[in-house]
Scaffold this active site. Sequence first.
Site, mmCIF file in Angstrom:
data_model
loop_
_atom_site.group_PDB
_atom_site.id
_atom_site.type_symbol
_atom_site.label_atom_id
_atom_site.label_comp_id
_atom_site.label_asym_id
_atom_site.label_seq_id
_atom_site.Cartn_x
_atom_site.Cartn_y
_atom_site.Cartn_z
ATOM 1 N N CYS A 1 109.517 50.842 15.662
ATOM 2 C CA CYS A 1 110.614 50.818 14.698
ATOM 3 C C CYS A 1 110.304 51.778 13.565
ATOM 4 C CB CYS A 1 110.794 49.397 14.162
ATOM 5 S SG CYS A 1 111.917 49.305 12.737
ATOM 6 N N GLU B 1 110.747 64.231 20.543
ATOM 7 C CA GLU B 1 112.104 63.913 20.987
ATOM 8 C C GLU B 1 112.695 62.676 20.318
ATOM 9 O OE1 GLU B 1 111.930 65.867 25.482
ATOM 10 O OE2 GLU B 1 111.898 63.682 25.266
ATOM 11 N N CYS C 1 114.571 46.553 9.974
ATOM 12 C CA CYS C 1 115.758 47.407 9.895
ATOM 13 C C CYS C 1 116.859 46.752 9.067
ATOM 14 C CB CYS C 1 116.263 47.732 11.295
ATOM 15 S SG CYS C 1 115.218 48.916 12.157
ATOM 16 N N GLU D 1 109.481 72.467 25.407
ATOM 17 C CA GLU D 1 109.400 71.965 26.776
ATOM 18 C C GLU D 1 110.454 72.712 27.577
ATOM 19 O OE1 GLU D 1 109.489 67.756 27.459
ATOM 20 O OE2 GLU D 1 108.172 67.322 25.743
ATOM 21 N N GLU E 1 104.968 60.050 35.035
ATOM 22 C CA GLU E 1 105.393 61.436 35.180
ATOM 23 C C GLU E 1 104.767 62.117 36.394
ATOM 24 O OE1 GLU E 1 104.873 63.489 31.466
ATOM 25 O OE2 GLU E 1 106.702 62.620 30.617
#
Length: 670
Positions: free
Chosen positions: A107, A142, A156, A302, A350
């Site tokens: 968070c 990202e 939050c 990337e 991956e």
Amino acid sequence: MYFGACYYPEHWPEERWETDARLMKEAHFNVVRMAEFAWSRLEPTDGEFDFSWLDRSMGIMEHYGIKTILGTPTAGPPKWLMDKHPGIYQQDMYERMRGFGARRHYCFNNLDFRMYTERIVTQMAHHYGTNTNVIGWQIDNEFGMIDTARCYCSSCRQSFIGWLQRKYGSIEAVNEAWGTVFSSQTYRTWDELHLPAYAVHQHHNPGLALDYRRFSSDSVNEYQRLQVNILRHYTTGQPITHNAMGKYNQVDFYDLSKELDLISLDVYPNMKSEPKERPAYAAEQHDMTRGFKDGRNYWVLEHQSGAPGAVEMAPTPIPGELRRWTFQSVARGADAIVYFRWRTLPYSIEELWHGILQHHGEPGRKYEEVKQVGLELKKLAPLLAETSPCAKVALIRCYNNEWAFELQPHMKGYEYIKHFEKYYAYFYDRGIPVDIVSPEEDFTGYDLLVAPNLMMAKAETVQALYRFVEEGGYFITDIRTGAKEWNNQITQMRLPGLFRDLLGIGIEDYGIIEGEQEIGMRNLNDGKISAATMWYEVIDLLAVESAAEPMAMYTGGYYRETPAVTRRAYGKGCGVYIGTVPDKEGLYGILDQIVSETGITPILYGLPEGVEAMVRVGDDDSGRKLLFIINHTEGVVTVNLDTTYTDAFTDRSVSGAIVLASQDARILYV
């Protein structure tokens, strides 16, 4: 020009590192990106840091003339940290914990996580801030990917209340902005406020829901600012960036980019399922990224080098494809190409996300292709210096309107970004370069602005658009423009609201066009009939000086023979309004008329289908121009040039017609 790959020494035996560096050197690499997911190696236990392995790896790279872009590792908080402070985990809209096992599981507003972030980034910045081998920093990784910018935890909620207090000042102002008198939703105190999480009705008050999206984006920006400030304190001139994803929309990347020295992009064209759409899909992401930072060039941190995919693979690039994607990136403003990844990982999530080298680590055809590109970029670099793309057309993408249409699409299946992309597709298909810009951009220098779905706009943007048209620009906008105030309430002005005088029209009525309805639209210029789809607006031409005139008329519905598209001369320019969602033929017909009037021309006329042309021009007064011609097809094509050029790789003069083989790219200059 930086050229290299993402490299993760922690994934491989140390005795392999020098072999990798040697192969990279032979491929003409001068940079690697490292460490953005290495928190558990950099801080293996709470408060104990180990940079020795990274130092050794960077030292080997230095020996082979390869510099490093370092990533702060905050996208992957280690298990020991999450176990110690489980409140760091995000919660989804059902208030379920999103647990450990991938990345981005934190968070942004959790104070414990911010403390640990500050500590790891400070340690890295102190250790590497004056290291001459570090030529840049990437913040995190990202932001906003896989739905990770919006959290519904107690941290939050408290931060959201503070954000609202700073924005509105009083709970009465919040009630007024959101219209909470509806359904007895009025809040008496700040403590009564909540997040737009799971409820009986999934659609929350649109004012609340939009403010929550704005708050979430601001939270990401604030978290990035925490890291940027640390790096600014400890580093000496190393640029700071973040690897954005062009179409991701959970973060307002215009705002996020303001704190950075430059913005970067991660791009994987083959993840687009339809092969013919991939060139425009990738081009759009490049153009979006350039627009995040005032039209400046950017880095690709990337870049697709193999078949992307976690559990399912996208198509493997065929021979020549990596080269053409690379030169498309360079053509559209990339000053760094960093492939993802150097070697395909044989384990974890991956293991199907392929790199330059296969799992076995031996050089193959992709390596040889990358090696060729490296040699070509080395020769091209002096010509690229101080050049950038240049456009006379700008498309306005507004995150606030994109979010508002997410909350209330108006029509079944309607998406702001897909509608936006219909305009982008026109200019791409016609070979006309565009910038994609913020509504707060300086519009000076453009001849044509296109603003799809400009439902909300700040007063400054409205004024700037009036001024742009008054001074001779052409402005195109369409359905729902001016329909809402900035707080996401419907305006009580007659539509198109604040744009009525500019466009010279009033909207009498509007509604959806159901799928089975066939509503035609007749272009008054050529008489062609196309389809009006999804939405209609009944347009009145106002009785004003230089009144608006129709460009197209509806041929069906109770509104038949009323304008579907209008134009109005305003000052020295023209405002165009499209009151429906035309099909491709209809939209292209209208845009062809306007583009012709503005005098805007394609880079090259008569390009074969599937062939892309782009230019980079000198930022000085040299008149230097680089022309990139890219064949995205598997066939041989012939392209007619407009003047005599010099081939950037052979130094030979070329003119007339040139032939490009399948997947080929040619770079010419004058």
